[in-house]
Design a protein around this motif. Structure first.
Motif, PDB file in Angstrom:
ATOM      1  N   GLU A 241      -3.644  -5.829  -0.663  1.00  0.00           N
ATOM      2  CA  GLU A 241      -4.009  -7.387  -0.756  1.00  0.00           C
ATOM      3  C   GLU A 241      -3.513  -7.798  -2.214  1.00  0.00           C
ATOM      4  OE1 GLU A 241      -4.816 -11.068   0.584  1.00  0.00           O
ATOM      5  OE2 GLU A 241      -4.165  -9.264   1.838  1.00  0.00           O
ATOM      6  N   ARG A 242      -4.040  -7.076  -3.009  1.00  0.00           N
ATOM      7  CA  ARG A 242      -3.958  -7.778  -4.588  1.00  0.00           C
ATOM      8  C   ARG A 242      -2.382  -7.597  -4.958  1.00  0.00           C
ATOM      9  NH1 ARG A 242      -8.656  -4.611  -5.291  1.00  0.00           N
ATOM     10  NH2 ARG A 242      -7.463  -2.733  -6.105  1.00  0.00           N
ATOM     11  N   ARG A 243      -1.764  -6.603  -4.460  1.00  0.00           N
ATOM     12  CA  ARG A 243      -0.324  -6.578  -4.886  1.00  0.00           C
ATOM     13  C   ARG A 243       0.681  -7.506  -4.066  1.00  0.00           C
ATOM     14  NH1 ARG A 243       2.805  -0.899  -5.430  1.00  0.00           N
ATOM     15  NH2 ARG A 243       4.574  -1.618  -6.783  1.00  0.00           N
ATOM     16  N   ILE A 244       0.282  -7.480  -2.549  1.00  0.00           N
ATOM     17  CA  ILE A 244       1.138  -8.354  -1.714  1.00  0.00           C
ATOM     18  C   ILE A 244       0.812  -9.941  -2.036  1.00  0.00           C
ATOM     19  CG2 ILE A 244       1.430  -9.024   0.632  1.00  0.00           C
ATOM     20  CD1 ILE A 244       1.093  -5.803   1.184  1.00  0.00           C
ATOM     21  N   ARG A 245      -0.517 -10.353  -2.072  1.00  0.00           N
ATOM     22  CA  ARG A 245      -0.538 -11.766  -1.968  1.00  0.00           C
ATOM     23  C   ARG A 245       0.131 -12.760  -2.850  1.00  0.00           C
ATOM     24  NH1 ARG A 245      -1.798 -14.708   2.085  1.00  0.00           N
ATOM     25  NH2 ARG A 245      -3.295 -13.147   2.736  1.00  0.00           N
ATOM     26  N   PRO A 246       0.191 -12.335  -4.274  1.00  0.00           N
ATOM     27  CA  PRO A 246       1.070 -13.295  -4.983  1.00  0.00           C
ATOM     28  C   PRO A 246       2.409 -13.649  -4.741  1.00  0.00           C
ATOM     29  CG  PRO A 246      -0.434 -11.784  -6.362  1.00  0.00           C
ATOM     30  CD  PRO A 246      -0.135 -11.347  -4.909  1.00  0.00           C
ATOM     31  N   TRP A 247       3.248 -12.431  -4.162  1.00  0.00           N
ATOM     32  CA  TRP A 247       4.385 -12.356  -3.882  1.00  0.00           C
ATOM     33  C   TRP A 247       4.689 -13.190  -2.595  1.00  0.00           C
ATOM     34  CZ3 TRP A 247       8.284 -10.832  -6.779  1.00  0.00           C
ATOM     35  CH2 TRP A 247       8.204 -10.085  -7.923  1.00  0.00           C
ATOM     36  N   GLN A 248       3.644 -12.826  -1.702  1.00  0.00           N
ATOM     37  CA  GLN A 248       3.516 -13.810  -0.231  1.00  0.00           C
ATOM     38  C   GLN A 248       3.654 -15.113  -0.612  1.00  0.00           C
ATOM     39  OE1 GLN A 248       0.539 -12.414   2.340  1.00  0.00           O
ATOM     40  NE2 GLN A 248       1.677 -13.144   4.075  1.00  0.00           N
ATOM     41  N   ASP A 249       2.552 -15.802  -1.496  1.00  0.00           N
ATOM     42  CA  ASP A 249       2.612 -16.966  -1.707  1.00  0.00           C
ATOM     43  C   ASP A 249       3.802 -17.477  -2.295  1.00  0.00           C
ATOM     44  OD1 ASP A 249      -0.245 -16.926  -0.547  1.00  0.00           O
ATOM     45  OD2 ASP A 249      -1.093 -16.689  -2.556  1.00  0.00           O
ATOM     46  N   LEU A 250       4.286 -16.830  -3.290  1.00  0.00           N
ATOM     47  CA  LEU A 250       5.393 -17.380  -4.175  1.00  0.00           C
ATOM     48  C   LEU A 250       6.588 -17.362  -3.154  1.00  0.00           C
ATOM     49  CD1 LEU A 250       6.925 -18.082  -6.632  1.00  0.00           C
ATOM     50  CD2 LEU A 250       7.359 -15.645  -7.136  1.00  0.00           C
TER      51      LEU A 250
ATOM     52  N   PHE B   3       8.641  -4.512  -0.380  1.00  0.00           N
ATOM     53  CA  PHE B   3       7.815  -5.520   0.103  1.00  0.00           C
ATOM     54  C   PHE B   3       7.329  -5.393   1.758  1.00  0.00           C
ATOM     55  CE2 PHE B   3       6.314  -9.625   1.655  1.00  0.00           C
ATOM     56  CZ  PHE B   3       5.075  -9.780   1.046  1.00  0.00           C
ATOM     57  N   ASP B   4       8.739  -5.364   2.481  1.00  0.00           N
ATOM     58  CA  ASP B   4       8.277  -5.055   3.871  1.00  0.00           C
ATOM     59  C   ASP B   4       7.551  -3.859   4.091  1.00  0.00           C
ATOM     60  OD1 ASP B   4       9.749  -7.471   4.220  1.00  0.00           O
ATOM     61  OD2 ASP B   4      11.692  -6.415   4.639  1.00  0.00           O
ATOM     62  N   GLU B   5       7.842  -2.770   3.426  1.00  0.00           N
ATOM     63  CA  GLU B   5       7.117  -1.617   3.401  1.00  0.00           C
ATOM     64  C   GLU B   5       5.736  -1.722   3.346  1.00  0.00           C
ATOM     65  OE1 GLU B   5       7.177   3.136   2.067  1.00  0.00           O
ATOM     66  OE2 GLU B   5       8.960   1.937   1.895  1.00  0.00           O
ATOM     67  N   LEU B   6       5.282  -2.321   2.218  1.00  0.00           N
ATOM     68  CA  LEU B   6       3.817  -2.576   1.874  1.00  0.00           C
ATOM     69  C   LEU B   6       3.295  -3.472   2.877  1.00  0.00           C
ATOM     70  CD1 LEU B   6       4.459  -3.282  -1.786  1.00  0.00           C
ATOM     71  CD2 LEU B   6       3.467  -1.096  -0.876  1.00  0.00           C
ATOM     72  N   TRP B   7       3.918  -4.328   3.124  1.00  0.00           N
ATOM     73  CA  TRP B   7       3.411  -5.327   4.400  1.00  0.00           C
ATOM     74  C   TRP B   7       2.899  -4.646   5.766  1.00  0.00           C
ATOM     75  CZ3 TRP B   7       1.305  -9.857   4.705  1.00  0.00           C
ATOM     76  CH2 TRP B   7       1.010 -10.579   5.927  1.00  0.00           C
ATOM     77  N   VAL B   8       3.743  -3.637   6.121  1.00  0.00           N
ATOM     78  CA  VAL B   8       3.577  -2.899   7.250  1.00  0.00           C
ATOM     79  C   VAL B   8       2.368  -1.996   7.107  1.00  0.00           C
ATOM     80  CG1 VAL B   8       4.470  -0.994   8.734  1.00  0.00           C
ATOM     81  CG2 VAL B   8       5.890  -2.990   8.083  1.00  0.00           C
ATOM     82  N   GLN B   9       2.440  -1.440   5.650  1.00  0.00           N
ATOM     83  CA  GLN B   9       0.955  -0.619   5.618  1.00  0.00           C
ATOM     84  C   GLN B   9      -0.177  -1.331   5.626  1.00  0.00           C
ATOM     85  OE1 GLN B   9       1.360   1.653   2.008  1.00  0.00           O
ATOM     86  NE2 GLN B   9       3.652   1.898   2.094  1.00  0.00           N
ATOM     87  N   LYS B  10      -0.183  -2.514   4.818  1.00  0.00           N
ATOM     88  CA  LYS B  10      -1.238  -3.720   4.836  1.00  0.00           C
ATOM     89  C   LYS B  10      -1.420  -3.791   6.424  1.00  0.00           C
ATOM     90  CE  LYS B  10      -4.226  -6.714   3.357  1.00  0.00           C
ATOM     91  NZ  LYS B  10      -4.312  -7.725   4.562  1.00  0.00           N
ATOM     92  N   ARG B  11      -0.829  -4.249   7.319  1.00  0.00           N
ATOM     93  CA  ARG B  11      -0.925  -4.504   8.795  1.00  0.00           C
ATOM     94  C   ARG B  11      -1.615  -3.459   9.364  1.00  0.00           C
ATOM     95  NH1 ARG B  11       1.768  -8.910  11.055  1.00  0.00           N
ATOM     96  NH2 ARG B  11       0.513  -8.517  12.814  1.00  0.00           N
ATOM     97  N   ARG B  12      -1.283  -2.309   9.207  1.00  0.00           N
ATOM     98  CA  ARG B  12      -1.855  -0.809   9.750  1.00  0.00           C
ATOM     99  C   ARG B  12      -3.161  -0.806   9.491  1.00  0.00           C
ATOM    100  NH1 ARG B  12       1.739   2.631   8.166  1.00  0.00           N
ATOM    101  NH2 ARG B  12       0.425   3.465   6.554  1.00  0.00           N
ATOM    102  N   LEU B  13      -3.434  -1.057   7.918  1.00  0.00           N
ATOM    103  CA  LEU B  13      -4.942  -0.733   7.690  1.00  0.00           C
ATOM    104  C   LEU B  13      -5.752  -2.027   8.139  1.00  0.00           C
ATOM    105  CD1 LEU B  13      -4.293  -0.010   3.901  1.00  0.00           C
ATOM    106  CD2 LEU B  13      -5.073   1.781   5.683  1.00  0.00           C
ATOM    107  N   ASP B  14      -5.181  -3.356   8.353  1.00  0.00           N
ATOM    108  CA  ASP B  14      -6.068  -4.391   8.959  1.00  0.00           C
ATOM    109  C   ASP B  14      -6.491  -3.838  10.250  1.00  0.00           C
ATOM    110  OD1 ASP B  14      -5.514  -5.906   6.698  1.00  0.00           O
ATOM    111  OD2 ASP B  14      -4.014  -6.986   7.334  1.00  0.00           O
ATOM    112  N   THR B  15      -5.385  -3.257  11.051  1.00  0.00           N
ATOM    113  CA  THR B  15      -5.901  -3.013  12.546  1.00  0.00           C
ATOM    114  C   THR B  15      -6.668  -2.008  12.362  1.00  0.00           C
ATOM    115  OG1 THR B  15      -3.577  -3.372  13.098  1.00  0.00           O
ATOM    116  CG2 THR B  15      -4.827  -2.050  14.582  1.00  0.00           C
ATOM    117  N   GLN B  16      -6.764  -0.793  11.595  1.00  0.00           N
ATOM    118  CA  GLN B  16      -8.011   0.101  11.525  1.00  0.00           C
ATOM    119  C   GLN B  16      -9.129  -0.490  11.319  1.00  0.00           C
ATOM    120  OE1 GLN B  16      -7.366   3.499   8.967  1.00  0.00           O
ATOM    121  NE2 GLN B  16      -4.906   3.146   9.290  1.00  0.00           N
TER     122      GLN B  16
END
Length: 363
Positions: free
Chosen positions: A61-70, A24-37
């Motif tokens: 986002e689709r993969r991370i969001r449900p886990w983040q909310d939980l 999850f942490d790795e996916l979150w870092v990838q997502k933040r990098r894309l958000d910055t781009q």
């Protein structure tokens, strides 16, 4: 109240383990990098590249969001339960039950939590021992995977194909695109064995044939695996078709060789040399990623070339049409007598059994 708090803390611990397995942490870092781009002022100056980035951003986002909310919900639950306020005990119990149900649903995703499970796949089939029967068997496997792709709504694109001498195919490479394609098909990687009465034998004798299936994650983003230019050799030559037919009158076919491992990829399917080179590089990256996973190496310079003879010994599944009907996976021990259904693309039970098997290995 203490019971709710204890149960909530246990759920929190189980969730933490699941998030770790999900990377999850790795996916979150990838997502933040894309958000910055995406937020960059000049992001849409290259529309095609921008669309690819936003596509990756939405998928993450689709993969991370449900886990983040939980995770947030469970953390809040633990904090509130620790206050010991009996007036909200029923609310906390309801919240715990809801979170537990959510976790049970999301846990199914752990079967497809591998680093490349959400990637598209490049599949190659090679006829092995068994002559014309093996080439026909390779054709049957191709049909099986195409039928499976149709059931799963995957897109299929042929990259390269070599016809058999009398029937079937000697080899084929194709790309499958869709949701979690590599994760679902990675268990098909290995040698597949067929036993049947040969339709190519005058005496109609029982024949055993083999075909090797390679399943690779499609690694088409150079940032996923950096290959040093000095480590590759690119050769160009004139493409030729089956039976002497000219595919192209220019030197458009490309062979890319990774010098340290000796892995070579030759592509002549596309019309231009540049397209063939890009396709060859994508497959080369994918093969190197697969080699990394098999050899548990992080650095490319540590990789040894693939041992083809060892791979041929890696028989994963038997398909018997005579003297009885059975498909048996030799790893999971799953078996079924519905061989016609399997050969018509009903791979879901075999895939589910493999995912359950590998999930059990990770525990």
């Amino acid at each position: 109240m203490q019971d709710v708090e204890a149960a909530a803390r246990k759920l929190q611990q189980e969730l933490a383990k699941a998030l770790q397995r999900l990377h999850f942490d790795e996916l979150w870092v990838q997502k933040r990098r894309l958000d910055t781009q995406v937020q960059a002022p000049d992001f849409w100056k290259a529309p095609q590249a921008a669309q690819e980035v936003t596509k990756q951003q939405a998928k993450l986002e689709r993969r991370i969001r449900p886990w983040q909310d939980l995770r947030q919900s469970v953390d809040d639950l633990v904090e509130l339960a620790s206050l010991g306020d009996v007036s909200i005990q029923q609310d906390l119990t309801d919240q715990f039950d809801k979170a537990s149900d959510q976790f049970a649903v999301l846990k199914d995703e752990l079967k497809l939590a591998g680093r490349y499970d959400d990637y598209d796949a490049i599949v190659s089939i090679y006829a092995g021992a068994g002559g014309t029967d093996a080439q026909d068997w390779a054709q049957m496997l191709l049909r099986m995977y195409v039928r499976f792709a149709e059931k799963e709504d995957f897109a299929v694109k042929t990259i390269d194909e070599t016809a058999g001498d009398e029937a079937g195919i000697k080899s084929v490479t194709f790309e499958l695109s869709g949701s979690f394609v590599y994760g679902k098909l990675k268990g098909e990687h290995g040698v597949h064995r067929l036993v049947r009465l040969s339709p190519f034998n005058a005496d109609n004798l029982r024949q055993t044939s083999f075909a090797k299936v390679d399943v690779l994650p499609k690694v088409d983003r150079p940032e996923d695996l950096t290959i040093d230019e000095k480590d590759i050799r690119v050769d160009v030559y004139r493409a030729g078709g089956h039976g002497g037919q000219s595919v192209n009158t220019t030197d458009s076919a490309v062979r890319v060789t990774h010098i340290p491992t000796g892995i070579a990829v030759a592509i002549q399917n596309e019309r231009s040399q540049l397209q063939n080179k890009e396709t060859a590089l994508t497959i080369l990256r994918s093969r190197l990623i697969q080699l990394q996973m098999e050899q548990h190496k992080e650095q490319l310079e540590e990789l040894k070339g693939p041992n083809q003879s060892a791979e041929w010994g890696n028989q994963i599944r038997s398909y018997v049409l005579h003297p009885y009907k059975q498909v048996k996976d030799l790893r999971t021990r799953y078996e079924t007598s519905d061989i016609e259904g399997v050969l018509n693309g009903n791979l879901a039970p075999l895939i589910e059994a493999y995912l359950e098997y590998t999930l059990g290995e990770q525990k």
